[in-house]
Design a protein around this motif. Structure first.
Motif, short mmCIF file in Angstrom:
data_model
loop_
_atom_site.label_atom_id
_atom_site.label_comp_id
_atom_site.label_asym_id
_atom_site.label_seq_id
_atom_site.Cartn_x
_atom_site.Cartn_y
_atom_site.Cartn_z
N LEU A 24 7.18 -1.12 -6.77
CA LEU A 24 5.91 -1.01 -6.04
C LEU A 24 4.87 -0.23 -6.84
O LEU A 24 3.69 -0.61 -6.88
CB LEU A 24 6.14 -0.38 -4.67
CG LEU A 24 7.00 -1.20 -3.70
CD1 LEU A 24 7.29 -0.40 -2.44
CD2 LEU A 24 6.35 -2.53 -3.37
N ILE A 25 5.29 0.85 -7.47
CA ILE A 25 4.37 1.63 -8.31
C ILE A 25 3.87 0.77 -9.47
O ILE A 25 2.69 0.82 -9.84
CB ILE A 25 5.05 2.93 -8.80
CG1 ILE A 25 5.18 3.90 -7.62
CG2 ILE A 25 4.27 3.55 -9.94
CD1 ILE A 25 6.00 5.13 -7.93
N GLY A 26 4.77 -0.02 -10.05
CA GLY A 26 4.37 -0.91 -11.13
C GLY A 26 3.32 -1.91 -10.69
O GLY A 26 2.37 -2.20 -11.42
N ILE A 27 3.47 -2.45 -9.50
CA ILE A 27 2.47 -3.38 -8.96
C ILE A 27 1.13 -2.66 -8.82
O ILE A 27 0.09 -3.17 -9.24
CB ILE A 27 2.92 -3.96 -7.60
CG1 ILE A 27 4.11 -4.90 -7.79
CG2 ILE A 27 1.76 -4.69 -6.91
CD1 ILE A 27 4.76 -5.33 -6.49
N TYR A 44 -1.11 -9.43 -0.30
CA TYR A 44 0.03 -9.02 -1.12
C TYR A 44 1.16 -10.05 -1.14
O TYR A 44 2.24 -9.77 -1.66
CB TYR A 44 0.60 -7.69 -0.63
CG TYR A 44 -0.41 -6.58 -0.53
CD1 TYR A 44 -0.92 -5.98 -1.68
CD2 TYR A 44 -0.83 -6.11 0.71
CE1 TYR A 44 -1.84 -4.95 -1.58
CE2 TYR A 44 -1.74 -5.08 0.81
CZ TYR A 44 -2.25 -4.50 -0.33
OH TYR A 44 -3.14 -3.48 -0.24
N ASP A 45 0.93 -11.23 -0.58
CA ASP A 45 2.00 -12.21 -0.47
C ASP A 45 2.60 -12.60 -1.82
O ASP A 45 3.77 -12.97 -1.90
CB ASP A 45 1.53 -13.46 0.27
CG ASP A 45 1.48 -13.25 1.78
OD1 ASP A 45 1.81 -12.14 2.25
OD2 ASP A 45 1.10 -14.20 2.48
N ILE A 86 4.04 7.05 -0.82
CA ILE A 86 3.93 5.88 0.05
C ILE A 86 4.83 4.77 -0.46
O ILE A 86 5.50 4.08 0.33
CB ILE A 86 2.47 5.43 0.16
CG1 ILE A 86 1.66 6.50 0.90
CG2 ILE A 86 2.36 4.08 0.86
CD1 ILE A 86 0.18 6.27 0.91
N ALA A 87 4.89 4.60 -1.77
CA ALA A 87 5.78 3.57 -2.34
C ALA A 87 7.24 3.87 -1.98
O ALA A 87 8.00 2.97 -1.65
CB ALA A 87 5.60 3.50 -3.86
N ILE A 107 3.05 0.21 6.06
CA ILE A 107 3.31 1.36 5.20
C ILE A 107 2.61 1.26 3.85
O ILE A 107 1.89 2.15 3.45
CB ILE A 107 4.84 1.54 4.97
CG1 ILE A 107 5.56 1.74 6.30
CG2 ILE A 107 5.10 2.71 4.02
CD1 ILE A 107 7.07 1.74 6.20
N TRP A 108 2.84 0.16 3.12
CA TRP A 108 2.39 0.06 1.73
C TRP A 108 1.14 -0.81 1.66
O TRP A 108 1.21 -2.03 1.70
CB TRP A 108 3.50 -0.53 0.85
CG TRP A 108 3.19 -0.55 -0.60
CD1 TRP A 108 3.13 0.52 -1.44
CD2 TRP A 108 2.91 -1.71 -1.41
NE1 TRP A 108 2.83 0.10 -2.72
CE2 TRP A 108 2.69 -1.26 -2.72
CE3 TRP A 108 2.83 -3.06 -1.14
CZ2 TRP A 108 2.39 -2.12 -3.76
CZ3 TRP A 108 2.53 -3.92 -2.17
CH2 TRP A 108 2.31 -3.45 -3.46
#
Length: 91
Positions: A60-63, A36-37, A76-77, A20-21
């Protein structure tokens, strides 16, 4: 009434990322699946503390925005946040 939270395994979180992300588009590159680990433990910690869909979406958006320098993909987030939260709920 208290809610029991299940902390998803690292591989379960990684699967959500792969399916998904994937903000930098490495899902089809098997050698890059660990890209992304570094973010998995933070996601698992949020889930352990009872994070909500808006909490996870914002994380997730912050990342995407702050750590990757990308334009965030809020839809998507949010889908990824919903999938992650589903992993932390007892069946």
């Amino acid at each position: 009434m208290s809610h029991h939270v299940i902390i998803p395994e690292r591989d379960q979180v990684r699967a959500v990322r792969r399916e998904i992300w994937d903000p930098i588009g490495v899902a089809d590159m098997a050698g890059a699946w660990d890209e992304y680990d570094a973010y998995i433990d933070g996601i698992r910690s949020l889930l352990a503390t009872g994070a909500t869909i808006p909490d996870l979406t914002a994380h997730l958006i912050g990342i995407e925005q702050d750590q990757m320098g990308l334009r965030p993909g809020p839809d998507i987030a949010r889908r990824a946040a919903e999938a992650l939260l589903a992993l932390s709920r007892p069946q």
